[in-house]
Motif scaffolding. Structure first.
Motif, PDB file in Angstrom:
ATOM      1  N   GLN A 149       4.357 -23.113 -15.095  1.00 23.13           N
ATOM      2  CA  GLN A 149       4.997 -22.159 -13.541  1.00 23.13           C
ATOM      3  C   GLN A 149       4.504 -21.150 -14.758  1.00 23.13           C
ATOM      4  N   TYR A 150       4.382 -20.278 -13.176  1.00 24.78           N
ATOM      5  CA  TYR A 150       4.904 -18.741 -13.306  1.00 24.78           C
ATOM      6  C   TYR A 150       6.023 -18.288 -13.116  1.00 24.78           C
ATOM      7  N   ILE A 151       5.925 -17.284 -14.190  1.00 20.62           N
ATOM      8  CA  ILE A 151       7.596 -15.939 -13.555  1.00 20.62           C
ATOM      9  C   ILE A 151       6.827 -14.628 -13.049  1.00 20.62           C
ATOM     10  N   ASP A 152       7.212 -14.338 -12.172  1.00 23.94           N
ATOM     11  CA  ASP A 152       6.068 -12.654 -12.355  1.00 23.94           C
ATOM     12  C   ASP A 152       6.906 -12.275 -11.203  1.00 23.94           C
ATOM     13  N   PRO A 153       8.073 -11.168 -11.921  1.00 18.25           N
ATOM     14  CA  PRO A 153       8.789 -10.762 -10.462  1.00 18.25           C
ATOM     15  C   PRO A 153       8.031 -10.087  -9.626  1.00 18.25           C
ATOM     16  N   VAL A 154       6.285  -9.188  -9.860  1.00 15.32           N
ATOM     17  CA  VAL A 154       6.285  -8.559  -8.561  1.00 15.32           C
ATOM     18  C   VAL A 154       5.829 -10.036  -7.300  1.00 15.32           C
TER      19      VAL A 154
ATOM     20  N   ASN B 110       0.607  -1.884  -0.254  1.00 14.29           N
ATOM     21  CA  ASN B 110       0.071   0.050   0.071  1.00 14.29           C
ATOM     22  C   ASN B 110       0.831   1.602   0.013  1.00 14.29           C
ATOM     23  N   GLN B 111       1.835   1.039  -0.019  1.00 12.37           N
ATOM     24  CA  GLN B 111       3.659   1.757  -0.132  1.00 12.37           C
ATOM     25  C   GLN B 111       3.744   1.831  -1.332  1.00 12.37           C
ATOM     26  N   THR B 112       4.543   2.411  -2.433  1.00 10.41           N
ATOM     27  CA  THR B 112       5.459   2.133  -3.057  1.00 10.41           C
ATOM     28  C   THR B 112       7.013   2.256  -3.097  1.00 10.41           C
ATOM     29  N   TRP B 113       8.262   0.818  -3.531  1.00  5.22           N
ATOM     30  CA  TRP B 113       9.310   0.786  -3.018  1.00  5.22           C
ATOM     31  C   TRP B 113      10.181   0.624  -3.361  1.00  5.22           C
TER      32      TRP B 113
ATOM     33  N   GLY C 161       3.252  -1.189  -6.775  1.00  6.76           N
ATOM     34  CA  GLY C 161       3.739  -1.810  -5.079  1.00  6.76           C
ATOM     35  C   GLY C 161       5.377  -1.188  -5.450  1.00  6.76           C
ATOM     36  N   PHE C 162       6.146  -1.100  -6.475  1.00  2.79           N
ATOM     37  CA  PHE C 162       7.959  -0.862  -6.461  1.00  2.79           C
ATOM     38  C   PHE C 162       7.913   0.502  -7.626  1.00  2.79           C
ATOM     39  N   ARG C 163       8.886   1.025  -7.755  1.00  3.84           N
ATOM     40  CA  ARG C 163       9.169   1.374  -8.501  1.00  3.84           C
ATOM     41  C   ARG C 163      10.965   1.225  -9.054  1.00  3.84           C
TER      42      ARG C 163
ATOM     43  N   LEU D   6      22.399   3.815  -2.136  1.00  2.62           N
ATOM     44  CA  LEU D   6      21.707   2.208  -1.521  1.00  2.62           C
ATOM     45  C   LEU D   6      20.989   3.845   0.540  1.00  2.62           C
ATOM     46  N   ARG D   7      22.601   3.818   0.228  1.00  2.00           N
ATOM     47  CA  ARG D   7      22.105   4.409   1.604  1.00  2.00           C
ATOM     48  C   ARG D   7      21.640   5.639   2.074  1.00  2.00           C
ATOM     49  N   GLY D   8      21.590   6.630   1.173  1.00  2.00           N
ATOM     50  CA  GLY D   8      21.110   7.882   0.431  1.00  2.00           C
ATOM     51  C   GLY D   8      19.767   7.686   0.133  1.00  2.00           C
ATOM     52  N   GLN D   9      20.115   7.362  -0.207  1.00  2.00           N
ATOM     53  CA  GLN D   9      18.426   6.629  -0.561  1.00  2.00           C
ATOM     54  C   GLN D   9      17.572   6.238  -0.119  1.00  2.00           C
ATOM     55  N   ARG D  10      18.044   5.603   0.710  1.00  2.00           N
ATOM     56  CA  ARG D  10      17.606   4.535   1.703  1.00  2.00           C
ATOM     57  C   ARG D  10      16.606   3.097   1.330  1.00  2.00           C
ATOM     58  N   ILE D  11      17.443   2.887   0.235  1.00  2.69           N
ATOM     59  CA  ILE D  11      16.578   1.807  -0.837  1.00  2.69           C
ATOM     60  C   ILE D  11      16.533  -0.038   0.067  1.00  2.69           C
ATOM     61  N   GLN D  12      15.547  -0.451  -0.172  1.00  4.48           N
ATOM     62  CA  GLN D  12      15.785  -0.985   0.578  1.00  4.48           C
ATOM     63  C   GLN D  12      15.391  -2.649  -0.310  1.00  4.48           C
ATOM     64  N   VAL D  13      15.260  -2.537  -1.336  1.00  2.00           N
ATOM     65  CA  VAL D  13      14.727  -3.556  -2.373  1.00  2.00           C
ATOM     66  C   VAL D  13      15.719  -3.305  -3.763  1.00  2.00           C
ATOM     67  N   ALA D  14      16.204  -4.545  -3.893  1.00  2.00           N
ATOM     68  CA  ALA D  14      16.874  -4.388  -5.070  1.00  2.00           C
ATOM     69  C   ALA D  14      16.884  -5.875  -6.102  1.00  2.00           C
TER      70      ALA D  14
END
Lengths: 206, 206
Positions: free
Chosen positions: B190-195, A81-84, A108-110, A141-149
């Motif tokens: 089988q599915y591949i959906d990164p989200v 419910n937020q965008t990561w 949910g991802f950008r 990553l640290r500067g932008q607080r990115i938690q997903v890669a």
């Protein structure tokens, strides 16, 4: 509050439910049932009811689920419910396709930055992104607080890049490199390797 | 011979074991143990021993597994001691990356034909392939006895293309479209959906 004890295999089905609900919503539906969801997904309705009951009461006996309400609740539970913000490392053919993939944003991802260590690629544009020098990864990553890669580097570089992702504070890594990577206990990893899926199916082909 | 009763989740781990063994072999190792495999994969050694025991006796107590022998046995069980011809349908960014992916061949799969329904793409070259007209799909699949397909078409076309794959005799479909598709009971999907993978991880990020 008990949710920490939910088996990961149950957590893994929630995104499937969410995706099916979003499709129903796009079709203009407002109400669904565990039976209908189950038929779409090839999962038993009993399983779906049991999975959802681990997180609360989302429908009333006999009236089914409100698609809008259940969607909101699943988004909240999965924290989408937020965008990561997401960093993508490795801009080969696959990384390029991932960078251009339009399906992240409304789920949910950008992707906010893409990296490569090839001097011939650094600075080039891919869609809206300019490829950044992987040497800047930890700092960014640290500067932008990115938690997903998302990791789309060759196997030989997967572990060393992973170590830098962890150093930069990343907590969730989607690994496209066909290898296993080691991370500290609090970091999650998921893998996408098409061959694993293909081999899992050919077992059954007579 | 009993193997039909092996749970799919166990079957799904065999490709992981095979991949790890191949990497060990590439590192020049000849012997491994369930402990070592488990550490690489983040799976308990007991689980690995239990999984493998469903298919036979592959190692001797105390001496570990011969990597070469176990590799051959897993390839045989997963039926990738042969090379499967694969059709790829949908040549967008992702389909292009999949068509160019070099990692299929030494793991049991060979893309042999790629398809799109966009007249501007049909006939163009992608790597060694000339994009074929998707209208020829059923005929080609039958003629070449192709049993495995990868689907990289838009969501709106996924089910209709799936129906044609099934009509053409395909028994295993790897679906990159972010949707669920319906197939007859004997066809595997089988599915591949990164989200789906990303959402499964953000659940755990505090």
């Amino acid at each position: 509050m008990g949710t920490s004890a939910v088996p990961d295999i149950v957590v893994g089905r929630l995104p499937l439910y969410l995706r099916a609900l979003s499709q129903m919503e796009a079709e203009g539906k407002e109400i669904t049932s565990s039976q209908e969801l189950g038929e779409r997904l090839g999962i038993s309705s009993a399983q779906i009811r049991k999975d959802l009951s681990q997180f609360g009461e989302f429908g009333k006996q006999g009236t089914g689920y409100s698609i809008g309400y259940l969607t909101e609740q699943l988004k909240r539970i999965l924290k989408v419910n937020q965008t990561w913000d997401v960093a993508l490392i490795g801009v080969g053919d696959l990384g390029r396709a991932v960078a251009n993939y339009a399906g992240f944003l409304d789920r949910g991802f950008r992707v906010v930055a893409i990296y490569d260590n090839d001097p011939r690629k650094i600075g080039l544009k891919v869609g809206p992104f300019q490829i950044r020098d992987a040497a800047k990864l930890v700092q960014d990553l640290r500067g932008q607080r990115i938690q997903v890669a998302m990791l789309a580097v060759p196997v030989a570089e997967a572990q060393s890049v992973t170590d830098r992702l962890v150093e930069g504070g990343v907590r969730a890594i989607l690994c496209y490199a066909p290898t296993s990577i080691s991370v500290p206990r609090l970091v999650r990893v998921q893998y996408i390797d098409p061959v694993l899926h293909l081999q899992r199916m050919t077992y059954y082909v007579p």
